[in-house]
Design a protein around this motif. Structure first.
Motif, PDB file in Angstrom:
ATOM      1  N   ASP A   1      53.223  54.899  48.519  1.00 54.17           N
ATOM      2  CA  ASP A   1      54.141  54.024  49.251  1.00 54.17           C
ATOM      3  C   ASP A   1      55.477  54.745  49.463  1.00 54.17           C
ATOM      4  OD1 ASP A   1      55.352  51.676  50.310  1.00 54.17           O
ATOM      5  OD2 ASP A   1      56.147  51.183  48.323  1.00 54.17           O
TER       6      ASP A   1
ATOM      7  N   VAL B   1      51.410  54.434  52.898  1.00 51.48           N
ATOM      8  CA  VAL B   1      52.107  53.264  53.427  1.00 51.48           C
ATOM      9  C   VAL B   1      53.572  53.603  53.603  1.00 51.48           C
ATOM     10  CG1 VAL B   1      52.874  50.911  52.872  1.00 51.48           C
ATOM     11  CG2 VAL B   1      50.527  51.600  52.390  1.00 51.48           C
TER      12      VAL B   1
ATOM     13  N   GLU C   1      49.775  53.371  57.197  1.00 46.92           N
ATOM     14  CA  GLU C   1      49.909  51.925  57.302  1.00 46.92           C
ATOM     15  C   GLU C   1      51.378  51.510  57.239  1.00 46.92           C
ATOM     16  OE1 GLU C   1      47.310  50.053  57.818  1.00 46.92           O
ATOM     17  OE2 GLU C   1      45.712  51.501  57.375  1.00 46.92           O
TER      18      GLU C   1
END
Length: 429
Positions: A168, A207, A226
């Motif tokens: 992330d 992400v 994403e």
């Protein structure tokens, strides 16, 4: 209940924007059938502390802590700071143009502390978590950076365990706004990029928080990235009275570094105050949180010292309560190469306040699309003095008439609960 190991440097009692994404996401995971296991330093060198945030940790959360050594006391001695003095947000931008000691500290940071000063925690963390996972299996690993050393810990675990891993990126690595100020050698730049590529290639999913950041990361490794936005927690706003004060208050919440300093705004406000006595009397510039000295100096240079109300870092809920008294919410974007992909976490909390947002940054950026979609604010380019002045005059007239408001919509999809569900959905892909 499934288990997810979340590797994060920022966790209560540390405060600031870096804490919020996973403190808030993890809060909603148990309700979605996932037990969060947080791995975080025992003794981080946090820029701000907010003890109140510990009350928001979900009771089913398991927290693992180990000691970390960071070279910040060395930096303090080198740059003449006091022992234990906090490093403000945006320190690198300031130090890279400072005296030779500050420049040397940035050179060391960029070329020897790769990817960041938390690198000394990587090997002991991999060792600790390897032993933990042998006895306590998890179904998913999430690493969140910066600091990007957290991704390297997850990378070390990925080489040992067949556990799905989501990397992330709350902010970019080599595309982050201060990367070009790290005084990098060719060798240092190559090392950063090599490690970044390895993380992007080895993670099962990558992400990030905005379309432009996703596009830039995808260019590096060629795979889909994403997008899961930052957001707001509806529970933060329970019990808050949305009652703007009697002044024409323009407020900023959170860290305010020199790269975000909207000089054009202070000039416009200074001119309006000079030309309109009532505007001068009613105007309040409210800055809540760590603020760089350059911002204060620019405000004072434009004759607005008497209009400035400065408040040091507040507990998060208290900060939101103060923000709720505001007429206009200021959203300055970093004047940096990656500005189009910057979506500050405060923007989502601003939207939940249902007060007009005045944003300053590139007008073809991701944040502009969200402001337009939710009808929560208006954006101007860094140098658009004419547009800013026209809007401020309009806002002030509406304020005098008691009609300053926005008809916001469609921002509920950015609630933290909805965003936590997106991570869970991603884990099944």
């Amino acid at each position: 209940m499934k288990k997810v190991l979340i590797i994060t440097y920022y966790w209560p009692p540390s405060g600031g924007g870096g804490v919020m994404r996973w403190l808030k996401m993890s809060k909603y995971l148990p309700g979605l059938g996932w037990k969060p296991v947080i791995f975080t330093p025992e003794n981080p060198d946090a820029s701000v502390v907010d003890e109140s945030l510990t009350a928001e940790i979900h009771p089913e959360t398991e927290i693992l802590k180990t000691p970390i050594w960071e070279p910040y006391e060395v930096f303090r001695k080198l740059t003449g700071k006091k022992k234990g003095e906090k490093f403000k947000a945006g320190y690198i931008s300031e130090a890279s143009s400072g005296n030779w000691k500050s420049k040397l500290s940035v050179f060391i940071r960029g070329n020897f502390l790769i990817p960041d000063p938390r690198k000394f925690w990587i090997k002991p963390s991999v060792k600790f978590l390897t032993n933990y996972l042998k006895e306590n299996p998890v179904d998913l690993i999430i690493s969140t950076g910066p600091p990007h050393s957290m991704h390297l810990i997850a990378l070390g675990l990925k080489e040992k365990f067949a556990i799905p891993w989501i990397a992330d990126f709350r902010d970019p690595w080599t595309d982050i706004d201060f990367y070009n100020k790290l005084r990098l050698t060719k060798w240092g730049d190559k090392k950063h990029r090599k490690l970044e590529l390895k993380v992007l290639q080895k993670a099962d999913h990558v992400v990030t928080v905005s379309p432009n950041c996703a596009k830039d990361l995808s260019k590096i490794h060629g795979k889909k990235v994403e997008i899961i936005h930052n957001g707001f927690d509806p529970e933060d706003f329970e019990g808050i009275s949305f009652s703007p004060d009697n002044s024409f208050s323009i407020s900023h919440f959170g860290a305010f570094n020199r790269d975000r300093n909207p000089k054009v705004l202070w000039k416009v406000l200074g001119k309006l105050a000079e030309e309109n006595r009532t505007f001068k009397e009613k105007l309040r510039i409210r800055l809540i949180g760590q603020t760089d000295d350059s911002v204060i100096q620019e405000i004072e240079n434009n004759g607005l010292k008497e209009n400035l109300v400065q408040t040091e870092h507040l507990p998060h809920k208290k900060g939101l309560e103060e923000l709720a008294k505001s007429q206009v919410l200021l959203l300055p974007i970093n004047d940096a190469p990656n500005a189009r992909g910057i979506l500050p976490g405060k923007m989502y909390e601003y939207m939940a306040m249902k007060r007009p947002i005045l944003a300053i940054g590139p007008t073809d950026a991701d944040f502009v699309n969200i402001l337009n979609e939710t009808k929560t604010g208006i954006a101007f380019d860094f140098n658009d003095a004419v547009g800013i002045r026209k809007t401020l005059e309009n806002y002030f007239n509406l304020f005098i008439e008691g009609e300053l408001q926005v008809e916001s919509s469609a921002f509920e999809k950015f609630s933290r609960k909805n965003l936590a569900q997106k991570f869970i959905d991603l884990s099944g892909k």
